[in-house]
Design a protein around this motif. Structure first.
Motif, mmCIF file in Angstrom:
data_model
loop_
_atom_site.group_PDB
_atom_site.id
_atom_site.type_symbol
_atom_site.label_atom_id
_atom_site.label_comp_id
_atom_site.label_asym_id
_atom_site.label_seq_id
_atom_site.Cartn_x
_atom_site.Cartn_y
_atom_site.Cartn_z
ATOM 1 N N GLY A 251 0.820 -1.210 0.000
ATOM 2 C CA GLY A 251 0.000 0.000 0.000
ATOM 3 C C GLY A 251 0.849 1.254 0.000
ATOM 4 O O GLY A 251 2.063 1.193 0.185
ATOM 5 N N GLY A 253 2.039 5.401 0.901
ATOM 6 C CA GLY A 253 2.216 6.285 2.044
ATOM 7 C C GLY A 253 3.256 5.813 3.045
ATOM 8 O O GLY A 253 4.019 4.875 2.805
ATOM 9 N N CYS A 278 5.440 -5.895 1.577
ATOM 10 C CA CYS A 278 5.763 -4.474 1.422
ATOM 11 C C CYS A 278 5.186 -3.616 2.551
ATOM 12 O O CYS A 278 5.681 -3.693 3.661
ATOM 13 C CB CYS A 278 5.376 -4.001 0.028
ATOM 14 S SG CYS A 278 6.538 -2.758 -0.580
ATOM 15 N N LEU A 279 4.131 -2.820 2.317
ATOM 16 C CA LEU A 279 3.577 -2.051 3.441
ATOM 17 C C LEU A 279 3.158 -3.014 4.556
ATOM 18 O O LEU A 279 3.325 -2.719 5.744
ATOM 19 C CB LEU A 279 2.379 -1.198 2.988
ATOM 20 C CG LEU A 279 1.780 -0.312 4.083
ATOM 21 C CD1 LEU A 279 2.704 0.835 4.458
ATOM 22 C CD2 LEU A 279 0.419 0.257 3.660
ATOM 23 N N ASN A 320 9.070 -2.138 -4.881
ATOM 24 C CA ASN A 320 8.470 -0.812 -4.975
ATOM 25 C C ASN A 320 8.244 -0.250 -3.587
ATOM 26 O O ASN A 320 7.157 -0.382 -3.028
ATOM 27 C CB ASN A 320 7.124 -0.890 -5.722
ATOM 28 C CG ASN A 320 6.397 0.425 -5.665
ATOM 29 O OD1 ASN A 320 7.022 1.486 -5.604
ATOM 30 N ND2 ASN A 320 5.069 0.384 -5.650
ATOM 31 N N SER A 322 9.583 3.078 -0.721
ATOM 32 C CA SER A 322 10.376 4.262 -0.416
ATOM 33 C C SER A 322 10.775 4.290 1.056
ATOM 34 O O SER A 322 11.628 5.075 1.452
ATOM 35 C CB SER A 322 9.573 5.523 -0.732
ATOM 36 O OG SER A 322 9.242 5.535 -2.101
ATOM 37 N N TYR A 323 10.097 3.471 1.845
ATOM 38 C CA TYR A 323 10.418 3.350 3.271
ATOM 39 C C TYR A 323 10.974 1.956 3.482
ATOM 40 O O TYR A 323 10.793 1.065 2.647
ATOM 41 C CB TYR A 323 9.159 3.572 4.123
ATOM 42 C CG TYR A 323 8.573 4.950 3.917
ATOM 43 C CD1 TYR A 323 8.936 6.013 4.747
ATOM 44 C CD2 TYR A 323 7.709 5.206 2.857
ATOM 45 C CE1 TYR A 323 8.434 7.284 4.532
ATOM 46 C CE2 TYR A 323 7.202 6.475 2.625
ATOM 47 C CZ TYR A 323 7.569 7.516 3.461
ATOM 48 O OH TYR A 323 7.075 8.775 3.241
HETATM 49 N N1 LIG Z 1 4.524 -1.199 -2.297
HETATM 50 C C1 LIG Z 1 4.354 -0.862 -1.026
HETATM 51 O O1 LIG Z 1 3.622 -1.517 -0.265
HETATM 52 C C2 LIG Z 1 5.027 0.400 -0.563
HETATM 53 C C3 LIG Z 1 5.059 0.582 0.934
HETATM 54 C C4 LIG Z 1 5.331 2.012 1.369
HETATM 55 N N2 LIG Z 1 4.311 2.896 0.911
HETATM 56 C C5 LIG Z 1 6.698 2.447 0.874
HETATM 57 O O2 LIG Z 1 6.793 3.239 -0.023
HETATM 58 O O3 LIG Z 1 7.707 1.992 1.364
#
Ligand SMILES: NC(=O)CC[C@H](N)C(=O)O
Length: 390
Positions: A251, A253, A278-279, A320, A322-323
């Motif tokens: 997800g 953010g 991921c998220l 994918n 950014s955190y």
């Molecule tokens: N693809 C994702 O779940 C991205 C997770 C979170 N939003 C990040 O950018 O790190």
């Protein structure tokens, strides 16, 4: 290779100008290939050579514009079955060159027609290498793209005023309104790297923080009956559904802003098997007591090498994010299981005592290689091992 029978869709000529500005002061002019208007947010670069439609429709890109480093985009058009959600979520698209033809028997539309229909602001004809280098060197940069404003000072001021994803809970904005059951397997004509499960099925409740369809398809393919629930569903409600296991999705953010989800994950651990992507991995790690941080420019691509410490195997993965979870903050019950070999950042973990594991990357690919598709089977086997142990 094309034959006379391969349909070719032709893009319209693009003469209208568009401007891209970054918060560091860079302003470039290109051509508009999408909707008229303005779009802004954090700009990230994705190095995948294919998969532009899956990228644009991945809800994890909400709040972010995407620069594609591959220089020619749009050459296989848009196909209904490649949607990763019901709409475009990326704020904007930046490319070097739009292919003037789309040649693909599955395509129903050209990329530029789709961008206009979906209201996505997009620019071509800019030096994507220069923009990517700026992000690599300076870290994530806020941007604006405009088809109406050509004044450099005004554009840079807009980029500086753009809202970044930091501190923002976007999962609750992109999630489904109500729970539903997901039943489709792979619609694509491309074969999966794992066998379709034929035996007894398990019940999985999947939290939708912005779930990609290929994750839900992968769960069904691996033998799960999937009920998708909105991001703010409580752990008690989920446990009352009596699942065999719970899945936490990807997800958009800042994970640290999803406090309700961290709370739910904390309550689920130890009561039911949990798998996160991921998220979902970040939320699970926060629930166990670790911390997340923003990366300089993130991982967005389809060829990131990851070592699975539980098998010693190296897989090429789709990423994918950014955190990232700061491994120095991991509590003793969190065991690091995967490392990203490009920068040795944490790419996966499991709980020391409970049937809980998660990965920072995308075993469902779409786009990307299927090396890690077996992780859905690992989820299934983890559940069955726990049932046997009881
Ligand atoms: N693809 C994702 O779940 C991205 C997770 C979170 N939003 C990040 O950018 O790190």
């Amino acid at each position: 290779m094309t034959s006379d029978s391969t349909p070719r869709l032709t893009s319209s000529p693009h003469d209208a100008p568009a401007w891209l500005a970054l918060e560091n002061g860079l302003v470039v002019q290109g051509r508009s290939i999408g909707a008229d208007g303005e779009a802004s947010g954090d700009l990230v670069f994705n190095t995948a050579m294919t998969g532009y439609q899956e990228i644009l429709t991945d809800p994890s890109y909400a709040g972010q514009g995407v620069v594609l480093t591959y220089p020619l985009i749009g050459n296989y058009g848009i196909a209904d079955e490649d949607m990763e959600s019901g709409r475009a979520w990326a704020e904007a698209l930046v490319i070097k060159e739009l292919s003037s033809i789309s040649s693909n028997h599955r395509a129903t539309e050209t990329l530029d027609a789709w961008l206009r229909r979906r209201g996505v602001v997009a620019i071509e004809g800019v030096d994507t290498r220069r923009i990517t280098k700026a992000i690599r060197e300076e870290g994530s940069l806020r941007f604006v793209i405009s088809t109406t404003d050509s004044d450099p000072a005004s554009l840079v001021a807009k980029a500086k005023a753009a809202v970044s994803t930091d501190g923002r809970d976007l999962a609750s904005e992109v999630t489904c309104a109500e729970s539903y059951s997901w039943t489709s397997q792979f619609e694509s004509s491309f074969p999966s790297t794992t066998e379709r499960w034929q035996g007894e099925r398990l019940k999985c409740v999947a939290y939708d923080f912005g779930a990609k369809r290929n994750i839900l398809r992968s769960l069904v393919h691996t033998g799960f009956d999937v009920t998708v629930v909105p991001a703010k569903t409580s752990a008690a409600e989920v446990l009352a559904m009596n699942p065999d296991g719970v899945f936490l999705s990807n997800g958009p953010g800042d994970p640290s802003a999803c406090t309700y989800a961290v709370e739910a994950a904390r309550e689920l651990v130890g009561k039911t098997p949990v798998f996160g992507i991921c998220l979902g991995h970040q939320i699970l790690s926060l629930a166990l007591g670790a911390k997340t941080k923003k990366m300089a420019f993130g991982h967005h691509g389809a060829n990131h090498p990851v070592r699975d410490e539980t098998t010693g195997r190296i897989e090429i993965t789709s990423q994918n994010h950014s955190y990232v979870v700061d491994e120095s903050t991991m509590p003793a019950e969190m065991v690091a299981t995967h490392w990203n070999l490009n920068d040795m950042s944490l790419a996966g973990m499991k709980h020391r005592d409970h049937p809980v594991f998660s990965v920072q990357y995308h075993p469902e690919a779409a786009p990307g290689p299927g090396d890690s598709a077996h992780l859905f089977t690992r989820f299934r086997e983890m559940i069955l091992a726990q049932v046997e142990a009881q």
